[in-house]
Design a protein around this motif. Structure first.
Motif, mmCIF file in Angstrom:
data_model
loop_
_atom_site.group_PDB
_atom_site.id
_atom_site.type_symbol
_atom_site.label_atom_id
_atom_site.label_comp_id
_atom_site.label_asym_id
_atom_site.label_seq_id
_atom_site.Cartn_x
_atom_site.Cartn_y
_atom_site.Cartn_z
ATOM 1 N N ARG A 1 0.887 -1.167 0.000
ATOM 2 C CA ARG A 1 0.000 0.000 0.000
ATOM 3 C C ARG A 1 0.924 1.215 0.000
ATOM 4 N NH1 ARG A 1 -5.265 1.240 1.207
ATOM 5 N NH2 ARG A 1 -5.670 3.293 2.132
ATOM 6 N N VAL A 2 0.842 2.040 -1.059
ATOM 7 C CA VAL A 2 1.852 3.062 -1.332
ATOM 8 C C VAL A 2 1.250 4.466 -1.286
ATOM 9 C CG1 VAL A 2 3.497 3.910 -3.053
ATOM 10 C CG2 VAL A 2 3.111 1.438 -2.805
ATOM 11 N N PHE A 3 1.995 5.387 -0.684
ATOM 12 C CA PHE A 3 1.645 6.806 -0.677
ATOM 13 C C PHE A 3 2.696 7.544 -1.491
ATOM 14 C CE2 PHE A 3 2.300 10.991 1.512
ATOM 15 C CZ PHE A 3 1.124 11.594 1.092
ATOM 16 N N ASP A 4 2.264 8.215 -2.572
ATOM 17 C CA ASP A 4 3.170 8.959 -3.447
ATOM 18 C C ASP A 4 2.945 10.442 -3.207
ATOM 19 O OD1 ASP A 4 4.918 9.735 -5.412
ATOM 20 O OD2 ASP A 4 3.791 8.882 -7.092
ATOM 21 N N PHE A 5 3.823 11.047 -2.415
ATOM 22 C CA PHE A 5 3.677 12.441 -1.975
ATOM 23 C C PHE A 5 3.921 13.408 -3.133
ATOM 24 C CE2 PHE A 5 5.689 16.293 -0.106
ATOM 25 C CZ PHE A 5 4.650 16.725 0.695
ATOM 26 N N VAL A 6 2.982 14.343 -3.322
ATOM 27 C CA VAL A 6 3.041 15.328 -4.410
ATOM 28 C C VAL A 6 3.433 14.609 -5.709
ATOM 29 C CG1 VAL A 6 3.825 17.600 -5.153
ATOM 30 C CG2 VAL A 6 3.725 17.084 -2.723
ATOM 31 N N ALA A 7 2.568 13.732 -6.143
ATOM 32 C CA ALA A 7 2.853 12.872 -7.292
ATOM 33 C C ALA A 7 2.835 13.618 -8.617
ATOM 34 C CB ALA A 7 1.825 11.732 -7.338
ATOM 35 N N ALA A 8 2.333 14.849 -8.623
ATOM 36 C CA ALA A 8 2.278 15.674 -9.834
ATOM 37 C C ALA A 8 1.597 14.906 -10.961
ATOM 38 C CB ALA A 8 3.667 16.167 -10.209
ATOM 39 N N GLY A 9 2.261 14.777 -12.124
ATOM 40 C CA GLY A 9 1.636 14.132 -13.268
ATOM 41 C C GLY A 9 1.454 12.641 -13.136
ATOM 42 N N GLY A 10 2.149 12.001 -12.185
ATOM 43 C CA GLY A 10 1.899 10.593 -11.900
ATOM 44 C C GLY A 10 2.840 9.591 -12.534
ATOM 45 N N TYR A 11 4.013 10.030 -12.965
ATOM 46 C CA TYR A 11 4.985 9.108 -13.566
ATOM 47 C C TYR A 11 5.244 7.916 -12.650
ATOM 48 C CZ TYR A 11 9.630 7.398 -15.000
ATOM 49 O OH TYR A 11 10.693 6.603 -15.360
ATOM 50 N N TYR A 12 5.612 8.187 -11.410
ATOM 51 C CA TYR A 12 5.928 7.088 -10.486
ATOM 52 C C TYR A 12 4.668 6.387 -9.986
ATOM 53 C CZ TYR A 12 10.968 7.106 -10.093
ATOM 54 O OH TYR A 12 12.300 6.949 -10.351
ATOM 55 N N SER A 13 3.582 7.110 -9.843
ATOM 56 C CA SER A 13 2.348 6.471 -9.364
ATOM 57 C C SER A 13 1.916 5.359 -10.299
ATOM 58 C CB SER A 13 1.230 7.501 -9.227
ATOM 59 O OG SER A 13 1.491 8.405 -8.178
ATOM 60 N N GLU A 14 1.967 5.624 -11.598
ATOM 61 C CA GLU A 14 1.568 4.595 -12.558
ATOM 62 C C GLU A 14 2.513 3.401 -12.509
ATOM 63 O OE1 GLU A 14 1.042 3.850 -17.369
ATOM 64 O OE2 GLU A 14 0.459 5.787 -16.503
ATOM 65 N N LEU A 15 3.808 3.651 -12.513
ATOM 66 C CA LEU A 15 4.773 2.546 -12.466
ATOM 67 C C LEU A 15 4.570 1.696 -11.221
ATOM 68 C CD1 LEU A 15 8.235 3.932 -13.624
ATOM 69 C CD2 LEU A 15 6.856 2.155 -14.720
ATOM 70 N N MET A 16 4.435 2.348 -10.070
ATOM 71 C CA MET A 16 4.305 1.597 -8.822
ATOM 72 C C MET A 16 2.999 0.821 -8.774
ATOM 73 S SD MET A 16 6.130 3.995 -5.895
ATOM 74 C CE MET A 16 5.050 5.415 -6.109
ATOM 75 N N ALA A 17 1.915 1.415 -9.277
ATOM 76 C CA ALA A 17 0.631 0.718 -9.269
ATOM 77 C C ALA A 17 0.710 -0.564 -10.077
ATOM 78 C CB ALA A 17 -0.469 1.625 -9.803
ATOM 79 N N ARG A 18 1.366 -0.510 -11.228
ATOM 80 C CA ARG A 18 1.509 -1.718 -12.035
ATOM 81 C C ARG A 18 2.456 -2.715 -11.353
ATOM 82 N NH1 ARG A 18 -1.023 -0.746 -16.790
ATOM 83 N NH2 ARG A 18 -1.000 1.366 -17.673
ATOM 84 N N ALA A 19 3.511 -2.207 -10.724
ATOM 85 C CA ALA A 19 4.537 -3.076 -10.153
ATOM 86 C C ALA A 19 4.083 -3.800 -8.889
ATOM 87 C CB ALA A 19 5.803 -2.269 -9.855
ATOM 88 N N VAL A 20 3.198 -3.187 -8.094
ATOM 89 C CA VAL A 20 2.770 -3.838 -6.841
ATOM 90 C C VAL A 20 1.682 -4.876 -7.081
ATOM 91 C CG1 VAL A 20 3.417 -1.869 -5.409
ATOM 92 C CG2 VAL A 20 1.061 -2.040 -6.277
ATOM 93 N N GLY A 21 1.111 -4.911 -8.295
ATOM 94 C CA GLY A 21 0.122 -5.928 -8.623
ATOM 95 C C GLY A 21 -1.274 -5.593 -8.125
#
Length: 267
Positions: A73-93
């Motif tokens: 369960r991940v918290f992406d602080f000030v994720a802006a456009g979401g580059y890392y949010s998308e990668l992490m969402a796919r990677a954590v399954g």
């Protein structure tokens, strides 16, 4: 003598039975499985804009070093456009979830809404749940977060947007205390940021160049109760003398950056 041996055998049998029952009663803990970052990176649904950032960001090295795991369960602080949010969402399954955090005021001020809608949280990326709150309004359920990421945004606590007289956070110390409560024991906080001038005031350095003295990060995280668990140098750049704004064309995308892995202690 025979009676004594019988008693010994009976006692050993009893102890084996007791310990077997104890062991069976201990819950089985599934082994941690690293997040599938490589698969996330080659997903054909990724945008060309995201792929163009991979070389400068080195996401596989970063997320592997920090220890992102499947099911987190991940918290992406000030994720802006979401580059890392998308990668992490796919990677954590599918068993994991990512909360891309943004501040509603900045989303509107910088015209980010259209891009965030196109990112498709909850639809195109079903296990990403938008988390839009001003920094001082953020709250978590205690012990609910496995992994938090601050990617080049720790300094933004002190950023004062155009047209405002106040920074994005009125009390960064209070926010980190809130985060500490929300993190699970053993949970990871990864911090990447642009290196600023040594000994500089974080508010002044943020406004000057969007940088921060790494010592400020370490001190504040320690004060909040987190333990520095690792540091990596693959984003360091000795050619950056820390004088220029991170947006200066001659250094943009190539700044000297620290990578820290902090943990919330188990006790």
């Amino acid at each position: 003598m025979a009676e004594t041996k019988d008693k010994d055998r009976a006692m050993r049998k009893y102890l084996v039975t007791v310990w077997t029952a104890v062991l069976l009663a201990i819950p089985t803990i599934a082994p941690a499985v690293p997040a599938d970052i490589d698969a996330a990176l080659v997903n054909p649904d990724r945008t060309a804009e995201d792929r163009e950032q991979d070389n400068a960001r080195q996401p596989a090295r970063l997320l592997n070093f920090l220890g992102l795991e499947q099911g987190d369960r991940v918290f992406d602080f000030v994720a802006a456009g979401g580059y890392y949010s998308e990668l992490m969402a796919r990677a954590v399954g599918s068993e994991g979830v990512v909360m891309p955090h943004n501040m509603p005021g900045l989303v509107e001020q910088f015209g980010m809404r259209e891009g965030l809608d196109a990112r498709g949280y909850g639809t195109r990326i079903p296990n990403a749940v938008p988390f839009e709150y001003e920094i001082d309004e953020v709250a978590f359920e205690p012990n609910s977060i496995d992994f938090a990421l601050f990617n080049m945004v720790f300094h933004d606590f002190w950023f004062v947007p155009a047209g405002s007289e106040t920074p994005l956070s009125s009390d960064p110390v209070a926010f980190l205390a809130t985060l500490y409560t929300g993190m699970k024991p053993g949970g990871i906080v990864g911090i990447v940021d642009h290196v600023g001038l040594a000994g500089s005031d974080p508010a002044a350095e943020t406004q000057r160049a969007h940088r921060i003295d790494p010592a400020t990060i370490r001190a504040m995280m320690a004060e909040a109760g987190f333990v520095l668990d690792g540091e990596a140098d693959f984003l360091r750049n000795p050619e950056d003398d820390h004088q220029l704004s991170v947006f200066a064309p001659e250094i943009r995308g190539q700044t000297d950056r620290v990578v820290y892995r902090f943990r919330k202690p188990h006790s």
